[in-house]
Design a protein around this motif. Structure first.
Motif, PDB file in Angstrom:
ATOM      1  N   ASP A  49       0.841  -1.200   0.000  1.00 43.39           N
ATOM      2  CA  ASP A  49       0.000   0.000   0.000  1.00 43.39           C
ATOM      3  C   ASP A  49       0.875   1.249   0.000  1.00 43.39           C
ATOM      4  O   ASP A  49       0.589   2.221  -0.694  1.00 43.39           O
ATOM      5  N   LEU A  50       1.934   1.207   0.804  1.00 45.82           N
ATOM      6  CA  LEU A  50       2.863   2.330   0.888  1.00 45.82           C
ATOM      7  C   LEU A  50       4.292   1.809   0.835  1.00 45.82           C
ATOM      8  O   LEU A  50       4.655   0.905   1.586  1.00 45.82           O
ATOM      9  N   ALA A  51       5.081   2.407  -0.043  1.00 48.70           N
ATOM     10  CA  ALA A  51       6.519   2.135  -0.078  1.00 48.70           C
ATOM     11  C   ALA A  51       7.245   3.357   0.449  1.00 48.70           C
ATOM     12  O   ALA A  51       6.897   4.496   0.117  1.00 48.70           O
ATOM     13  N   VAL A  52       8.236   3.120   1.269  1.00 52.66           N
ATOM     14  CA  VAL A  52       9.086   4.186   1.795  1.00 52.66           C
ATOM     15  C   VAL A  52      10.505   3.911   1.330  1.00 52.66           C
ATOM     16  O   VAL A  52      11.016   2.803   1.537  1.00 52.66           O
ATOM     17  N   VAL A  53      11.135   4.893   0.720  1.00 53.26           N
ATOM     18  CA  VAL A  53      12.505   4.736   0.232  1.00 53.26           C
ATOM     19  C   VAL A  53      13.425   5.557   1.124  1.00 53.26           C
ATOM     20  O   VAL A  53      13.323   6.785   1.165  1.00 53.26           O
ATOM     21  N   GLY A  54      14.299   4.875   1.847  1.00 50.84           N
ATOM     22  CA  GLY A  54      15.228   5.545   2.746  1.00 50.84           C
ATOM     23  C   GLY A  54      15.026   5.104   4.176  1.00 50.84           C
ATOM     24  O   GLY A  54      13.917   5.212   4.713  1.00 50.84           O
ATOM     25  N   GLY A  55      16.108   4.606   4.785  1.00 50.15           N
ATOM     26  CA  GLY A  55      16.015   4.097   6.153  1.00 50.15           C
ATOM     27  C   GLY A  55      16.668   4.983   7.179  1.00 50.15           C
ATOM     28  O   GLY A  55      17.239   4.496   8.163  1.00 50.15           O
ATOM     29  N   GLY A  56      16.596   6.299   6.980  1.00 49.08           N
ATOM     30  CA  GLY A  56      17.001   7.247   8.003  1.00 49.08           C
ATOM     31  C   GLY A  56      15.779   7.704   8.791  1.00 49.08           C
ATOM     32  O   GLY A  56      14.702   7.097   8.721  1.00 49.08           O
ATOM     33  N   VAL A  75       3.030  -1.758   4.628  1.00 48.42           N
ATOM     34  CA  VAL A  75       4.057  -0.735   4.475  1.00 48.42           C
ATOM     35  C   VAL A  75       5.403  -1.437   4.318  1.00 48.42           C
ATOM     36  O   VAL A  75       5.775  -2.268   5.157  1.00 48.42           O
ATOM     37  N   VAL A  76       6.115  -1.091   3.262  1.00 53.05           N
ATOM     38  CA  VAL A  76       7.421  -1.697   2.977  1.00 53.05           C
ATOM     39  C   VAL A  76       8.455  -0.583   2.855  1.00 53.05           C
ATOM     40  O   VAL A  76       8.263   0.380   2.110  1.00 53.05           O
ATOM     41  N   LEU A  77       9.551  -0.722   3.590  1.00 50.15           N
ATOM     42  CA  LEU A  77      10.627   0.273   3.573  1.00 50.15           C
ATOM     43  C   LEU A  77      11.862  -0.333   2.916  1.00 50.15           C
ATOM     44  O   LEU A  77      12.291  -1.433   3.278  1.00 50.15           O
ATOM     45  N   LEU A  78      12.443   0.422   1.982  1.00 49.85           N
ATOM     46  CA  LEU A  78      13.653  -0.002   1.285  1.00 49.85           C
ATOM     47  C   LEU A  78      14.817   0.897   1.688  1.00 49.85           C
ATOM     48  O   LEU A  78      14.714   2.121   1.577  1.00 49.85           O
ATOM     49  N   GLU A  79      15.904   0.292   2.127  1.00 51.68           N
ATOM     50  CA  GLU A  79      17.128   1.012   2.480  1.00 51.68           C
ATOM     51  C   GLU A  79      18.273   0.496   1.616  1.00 51.68           C
ATOM     52  O   GLU A  79      18.456  -0.715   1.483  1.00 51.68           O
ATOM     53  N   LEU A 243       9.288  -3.489  -6.204  1.00 51.43           N
ATOM     54  CA  LEU A 243       8.219  -3.176  -5.266  1.00 51.43           C
ATOM     55  C   LEU A 243       7.187  -2.335  -5.992  1.00 51.43           C
ATOM     56  O   LEU A 243       7.506  -1.257  -6.516  1.00 51.43           O
ATOM     57  N   ALA A 244       5.962  -2.826  -6.049  1.00 50.32           N
ATOM     58  CA  ALA A 244       4.849  -2.101  -6.658  1.00 50.32           C
ATOM     59  C   ALA A 244       3.976  -1.546  -5.543  1.00 50.32           C
ATOM     60  O   ALA A 244       3.499  -2.296  -4.693  1.00 50.32           O
ATOM     61  N   ALA A 245       3.791  -0.237  -5.527  1.00 46.97           N
ATOM     62  CA  ALA A 245       3.071   0.389  -4.410  1.00 46.97           C
ATOM     63  C   ALA A 245       2.011   1.356  -4.915  1.00 46.97           C
ATOM     64  O   ALA A 245       2.164   1.981  -5.970  1.00 46.97           O
ATOM     65  N   ASP A 246       0.939   1.459  -4.130  1.00 44.72           N
ATOM     66  CA  ASP A 246      -0.074   2.466  -4.438  1.00 44.72           C
ATOM     67  C   ASP A 246       0.451   3.874  -4.199  1.00 44.72           C
ATOM     68  O   ASP A 246       0.129   4.795  -4.950  1.00 44.72           O
ATOM     69  N   ARG A 247       1.233   4.015  -3.147  1.00 48.05           N
ATOM     70  CA  ARG A 247       1.793   5.324  -2.786  1.00 48.05           C
ATOM     71  C   ARG A 247       3.260   5.135  -2.410  1.00 48.05           C
ATOM     72  O   ARG A 247       3.650   4.086  -1.889  1.00 48.05           O
ATOM     73  N   VAL A 248       4.052   6.192  -2.628  1.00 47.44           N
ATOM     74  CA  VAL A 248       5.486   6.132  -2.344  1.00 47.44           C
ATOM     75  C   VAL A 248       5.913   7.394  -1.616  1.00 47.44           C
ATOM     76  O   VAL A 248       5.569   8.509  -2.047  1.00 47.44           O
ATOM     77  N   ALA A 249       6.672   7.227  -0.543  1.00 48.02           N
ATOM     78  CA  ALA A 249       7.292   8.351   0.158  1.00 48.02           C
ATOM     79  C   ALA A 249       8.799   8.245  -0.032  1.00 48.02           C
ATOM     80  O   ALA A 249       9.399   7.220   0.297  1.00 48.02           O
ATOM     81  N   LEU A 250       9.399   9.306  -0.560  1.00 48.33           N
ATOM     82  CA  LEU A 250      10.836   9.326  -0.813  1.00 48.33           C
ATOM     83  C   LEU A 250      11.531  10.099   0.299  1.00 48.33           C
ATOM     84  O   LEU A 250      11.248  11.277   0.515  1.00 48.33           O
ATOM     85  N   ALA A 251      12.457   9.429   0.971  1.00 46.27           N
ATOM     86  CA  ALA A 251      13.188  10.017   2.098  1.00 46.27           C
ATOM     87  C   ALA A 251      14.664   9.695   1.925  1.00 46.27           C
ATOM     88  O   ALA A 251      15.278   9.029   2.754  1.00 46.27           O
ATOM     89  N   THR A 252      15.236  10.184   0.830  1.00 49.05           N
ATOM     90  CA  THR A 252      16.604   9.810   0.455  1.00 49.05           C
ATOM     91  C   THR A 252      17.639  10.840   0.860  1.00 49.05           C
ATOM     92  O   THR A 252      18.815  10.711   0.494  1.00 49.05           O
ATOM     93  N   ASN A 253      17.247  11.890   1.561  1.00 52.46           N
ATOM     94  CA  ASN A 253      18.175  12.842   2.152  1.00 52.46           C
ATOM     95  C   ASN A 253      19.099  13.428   1.105  1.00 52.46           C
ATOM     96  O   ASN A 253      18.658  13.972   0.098  1.00 52.46           O
ATOM     97  N   ALA A 254      20.415  13.316   1.301  1.00 49.56           N
ATOM     98  CA  ALA A 254      21.379  13.961   0.409  1.00 49.56           C
ATOM     99  C   ALA A 254      21.641  13.175  -0.870  1.00 49.56           C
ATOM    100  O   ALA A 254      22.286  13.698  -1.786  1.00 49.56           O
ATOM    101  N   TYR A 255      21.152  11.952  -0.947  1.00 49.26           N
ATOM    102  CA  TYR A 255      21.402  11.155  -2.143  1.00 49.26           C
ATOM    103  C   TYR A 255      20.524  11.636  -3.300  1.00 49.26           C
ATOM    104  O   TYR A 255      19.448  12.210  -3.083  1.00 49.26           O
TER     105      TYR A 255
END
Length: 472
Positions: A49-56, A75-79, A243-255
């Motif tokens: 349902d939700l993918a989160v990119v970034g484990g900070g 909810v699936v988080l990718l780091e 990862l196929a998600a309905d919604r995505v939150a990008l939290a990749t900071n300085a990258y």
């Protein structure tokens, strides 16, 4: 050109060399953590349902708060590496209420909503404290406040002018040295509620454990190579899975952002840090500091410092180094001249600690935006949300950003999503070589201002006029 106290009272080079000699290139906060097995990488095709990119912090808060809002959501988080390995495990541990990188920056950029931003920032800090206490996180959270100190006369006048008479305490030189004893102090402005201190590594670990307990699926060693928006899902491709998600939150900071349109909205700037050995009882008595406040001095090129739970002193800041092309390299973390400068300035500030040794030295990358505080954006019809540009004050602000991204992804109209700060983007940085040349010019101009009693030259005044100026 005038001098600063760090020029006038520079310690003997031998003392600097001896202080640095035992230090090792390693992050104290991460060394302190108990070993944890790596979490599995993403393999195959997974739906969420939700993918989160970034484990900070930003990604962990987003995942945790998403599960609190909807416990049944997948909810699936990718780091890309290990949880908390980058800025979230390397920062100074200052948990500051400000969402605007301080009052002066907020007054310049968001004057009509600064009071609202201050209120929301304090509520956000209160919520972090409540979460730490209610969940029993052992992350050395201390709501001790902060002090801005003056080491030059012109800085003292500016602090006195900034004193609001309500939430802050102004200290003259004698009063300041009664709190923390440094011969460099001419005075200070103490804020008693706006800052907490935390063990950054333990905060990241606590957030991870809370996410796992809530049912978040976390994959490490899973850098996302490509983001593609399809009609029925947003696809995140890694080396071993999708990862196929309905919604995505990008939290990749300085990258580099997975959204090409925002890749010029941040630049990675390296910040350098030293950590002392634990102070002896005699050394601790020599400096006082019974209130354990976080401290920063008031120049453009400023130092930040604090005590740890075992009475070490973390000492960082001053140098902010940008490498051509915005490259992020492990080799950039070892910069001898920055560590020697920091060690010299430490011994100028606390000459009574002569003989102390540094145990750790490290660096981390700050995601700097042209407005020096976070920005927020959406893409692909509101199915992707993105927050970045925290510029070194993100420990608390990342939680606020998580709330913003979740509001946006849910299509909610809230007090947060109505903010000008949320709805307006900062100016992007220009392509190379212009960014590199501009950053070097700004660094030189700030150094000149620090050596001219804070007077900003024509170049900095021009940047101020177009909304790109910076005054710490």
């Amino acid at each position: 050109m005038a001098t600063t106290v760090f020029d006038r009272e520079r310690p003997d080079t031998r003392l600097v060399t001896e202080a640095l000699a035992p230090s090792r290139p390693s992050v104290f906060w991460l060394d302190e953590l108990p070993a944890a097995p790596a979490l599995p990488r993403l393999t195959g095709r997974v739906r969420a349902d939700l993918a989160v990119v970034g484990g900070g912090y930003a990604g962990l808060w987003t995942a945790l708060l998403a599960k609190e809002r909807d416990p049944g959501a997948r909810v699936v988080l990718l780091e890309g590496a290990r949880i908390g390995h980058a800025a979230s495990g390397r920062n100074g541990g200052f948990v500051e209420a400000t969402l605007t990188h301080g009052a002066a920056n907020g007054e310049t950029r968001f004057p009509t909503e600064l009071a609202e931003l201050d209120r929301l920032g304090m509520a956000n800090l209160d919520a972090i404290e409540q979460t730490v206490e209610s969940r029993g996180w052992r992350c050395e959270f201390e709501r001790v406040g902060s002090i801005a100190v003056a080491t030059e006369q012109y800085q003292l006048a500016a602090l006195a002018e900034a004193h609001d008479g309500e939430h802050e305490l102004f200290h003259d030189g004698g009063g300041m040295r009664a709190l923390v004893d440094s011969p460099t102090y001419l005075g200070g402005l103490e804020s008693t509620r706006d800052t907490a201190l935390v063990h950054p590594g333990r905060l990241a670990r606590s957030l991870l454990e809370a996410c796992l307990d809530a049912g978040v699926e976390v994959h490490e060693q899973s850098p996302v190579r490509r983001l593609t928006a399809e009609p029925d899902a947003v696809l995140l491709d890694t080396a071993h899975g999708t990862l196929a998600a309905d919604r995505v939150a990008l939290a990749t900071n300085a990258y580099p952002s997975l959204l090409k349109r925002y890749r010029l909205h941040t630049v990675p700037v390296y910040d350098y840090v030293l950590m002392t050995e634990p102070l002896t009882a005699e050394q601790r008595a020599a400096i006082g500091w019974q209130g354990r406040q976080g401290i920063a001095d008031s120049a453009n090129q400023f130092h930040y410092y604090r005590l740890t739970a075992d009475d070490r002193i973390l000492w960082g800041g001053y140098d902010a180094v940008y490498h051509y092309g915005g490259r992020i390299r492990r080799a950039y973390e070892e910069r001898r001249e920055s560590f020697e400068t920091l060690a010299a300035h430490f011994l100028t500030t606390f000459p009574q600690l002569e003989g102390i040794r540094f145990s750790h030295r490290w660096a981390g990358v700050i995601d700097t935006s042209s407005r020096f505080c976070a920005f927020h954006a959406t893409a692909h019809g509101g199915r992707v949300a993105y927050s970045a540009g925290f510029t070194g004050l993100g420990v608390a602000a990342t939680r606020f950003a998580a709330e913003v991204m979740l509001d946006q992804l849910a299509g909610l109209e809230t007090e947060r999503t109505s903010l000008k700060m949320v709805n307006e983007l900062p100016l992007p940085f220009p392509p190379e070589p212009a960014t590199y040349l501009a950053v070097q010019a700004v660094r030189a101009a700030l150094d000149r201002a620090d050596h001219r009693e804070g007077r900003r030259g024509a170049f900095l005044r021009t940047l101020d006029a177009v909304g790109l100026g910076f005054d710490s």
